[in-house]
Design a protein around this motif. Structure first.
Motif, PDB file in Angstrom:
ATOM      1  N   ASP A  81       0.856  -1.190   0.000  1.00  0.00           N
ATOM      2  CA  ASP A  81       0.000   0.000   0.000  1.00  0.00           C
ATOM      3  C   ASP A  81       0.890   1.237   0.000  1.00  0.00           C
ATOM      4  N   PRO A  82       0.958   1.965  -1.132  1.00  0.00           N
ATOM      5  CA  PRO A  82       1.837   3.139  -1.173  1.00  0.00           C
ATOM      6  C   PRO A  82       1.510   4.194  -0.119  1.00  0.00           C
ATOM      7  N   VAL A  83       0.231   4.354   0.230  1.00  0.00           N
ATOM      8  CA  VAL A  83      -0.108   5.338   1.266  1.00  0.00           C
ATOM      9  C   VAL A  83       0.505   4.937   2.596  1.00  0.00           C
ATOM     10  N   GLU A  84       0.364   3.673   2.962  1.00  0.00           N
ATOM     11  CA  GLU A  84       0.946   3.204   4.223  1.00  0.00           C
ATOM     12  C   GLU A  84       2.462   3.368   4.210  1.00  0.00           C
ATOM     13  N   ASP A 111      -2.212  13.388   8.139  1.00  0.00           N
ATOM     14  CA  ASP A 111      -1.046  12.648   7.661  1.00  0.00           C
ATOM     15  C   ASP A 111      -1.424  11.749   6.475  1.00  0.00           C
ATOM     16  N   ARG A 112      -2.624  11.199   6.523  1.00  0.00           N
ATOM     17  CA  ARG A 112      -3.088  10.365   5.404  1.00  0.00           C
ATOM     18  C   ARG A 112      -3.384  11.211   4.174  1.00  0.00           C
ATOM     19  N   TYR A 113      -3.932  12.397   4.381  1.00  0.00           N
ATOM     20  CA  TYR A 113      -4.116  13.311   3.256  1.00  0.00           C
ATOM     21  C   TYR A 113      -2.787  13.561   2.558  1.00  0.00           C
ATOM     22  N   VAL A 114      -1.767  13.861   3.353  1.00  0.00           N
ATOM     23  CA  VAL A 114      -0.462  14.194   2.784  1.00  0.00           C
ATOM     24  C   VAL A 114       0.140  12.978   2.076  1.00  0.00           C
ATOM     25  N   ALA A 115       0.002  11.795   2.666  1.00  0.00           N
ATOM     26  CA  ALA A 115       0.533  10.588   2.026  1.00  0.00           C
ATOM     27  C   ALA A 115      -0.166  10.325   0.692  1.00  0.00           C
ATOM     28  N   TRP A 116      -1.475  10.555   0.653  1.00  0.00           N
ATOM     29  CA  TRP A 116      -2.208  10.362  -0.601  1.00  0.00           C
ATOM     30  C   TRP A 116      -1.748  11.375  -1.657  1.00  0.00           C
ATOM     31  N   LEU A 117      -1.589  12.625  -1.263  1.00  0.00           N
ATOM     32  CA  LEU A 117      -1.093  13.625  -2.202  1.00  0.00           C
ATOM     33  C   LEU A 117       0.321  13.284  -2.676  1.00  0.00           C
TER      34      LEU A 117
END
Length: 253
Positions: free
Chosen positions: A50-53, A182-188
């Motif tokens: 999972d790239p976001v993780e 933090d998840r928003y930033v990882a998704w971006l």
């Protein structure tokens, strides 16, 4: 017996040739493509990257190829060579590069290759969850790493405004940062890294697409299912089609 690696989450076990799924944990929407394939009645391991993780732990900007190198190293450490890599939706760029580095056949499900417009669109949407009204436009640098840095600082400022407006104590503010911002930033980060990666002329061996899918991939076999895009990652029909590609004799049993 499947082997766990830091980059790959074990979703199912078994002695057969594994599947490696590159997609995203659907926190708000429940089980996704990885769980769907793990539920297949086949005695083979299923792993998910999972790239976001992965990017939640990043301390620097990482390109799609950089992520793919990490995943490819994990694939090479598996005790049995995978039968297929399966990439879903916006994970397509990382899945393509991982397949290139490992030589494992690739199937893409409803593939998209995100661009800067997609990142800017989602950035505006994320800001709207933290602020009342339409947030002021924020100029974004052409360099993806610098653009991500601006986005992260802006969202952090939006969180400060949100916390003050809602009288959030420090511990709740920190929880909101970890569970949301933090998840928003990882998704971006995923979207911006993909936007900087050129689209290859022939990205996969097979594309599995919904009835509404409009992109074309010359030279790539495209199999269309009578499903909406939203149904694709959870429908048993998708699982059956993917498993038939992995093991063509399965449909005859």
């Amino acid at each position: 017996m499947s082997a766990s690696t830091p980059a790959l989450e074990v979703l199912a076990d078994g002695p057969g040739a594994p599947l490696v799924i590159i997609d995203f944990i659907r926190i708000s929407a429940g089980a996704g493509l990885g769980e769907l394939l793990a539920s297949a009645p086949a005695d083979r391991p299923v792993y998910r990257a999972d790239p976001v993780e992965t990017l939640l732990r990043a301390d620097r900007f990482r390109s799609a190829t950089d992520l793919a190198e990490e995943y490819a190293a994990a694939v090479h450490r598996l005790p049995v060579r995978p039968a297929r890599i399966v990439g879903y939706c916006s994970a397509t760029p990382v899945a393509v590069r991982t397949a290139e580095l490992t030589g494992v056949p690739l199937v893409l499900v409803e593939p998209t290759w995100p661009d800067r417009a997609a990142a800017a669109h989602d950035f505006r949407g994320f800001r709207a969850t933290l602020r009342e009204g339409e947030p002021a436009a924020v100029p974004l640098d052409a360099d993806p790493a610098r653009a991500l840095s601006v986005m992260a600082r802006t969202l952090d400022g939006d969180l400060d405004v949100f916390a003050r407006a809602n009288d959030l104590p420090d511990d709740e503010r920190q929880d909101t940062r970890e569970q949301l911002v933090d998840r928003y930033v990882a998704w971006l980060h995923v979207l911006l890294s993909a936007s900087a990666d050129p689209v290859p002329p022939r990205p996969a061996d097979v594309v599995l697409a919904s009835r509404d899918y409009t992109a074309e991939h010359p030279g790539v076999e495209t199999l269309r299912l009578d499903l909406s895009a939203g149904e694709m990652p959870t429908a048993p029909v998708t699982r059956a089609a993917l498993m038939a590609l992995v093991d063509p004799t399965a449909a005859l049993r």
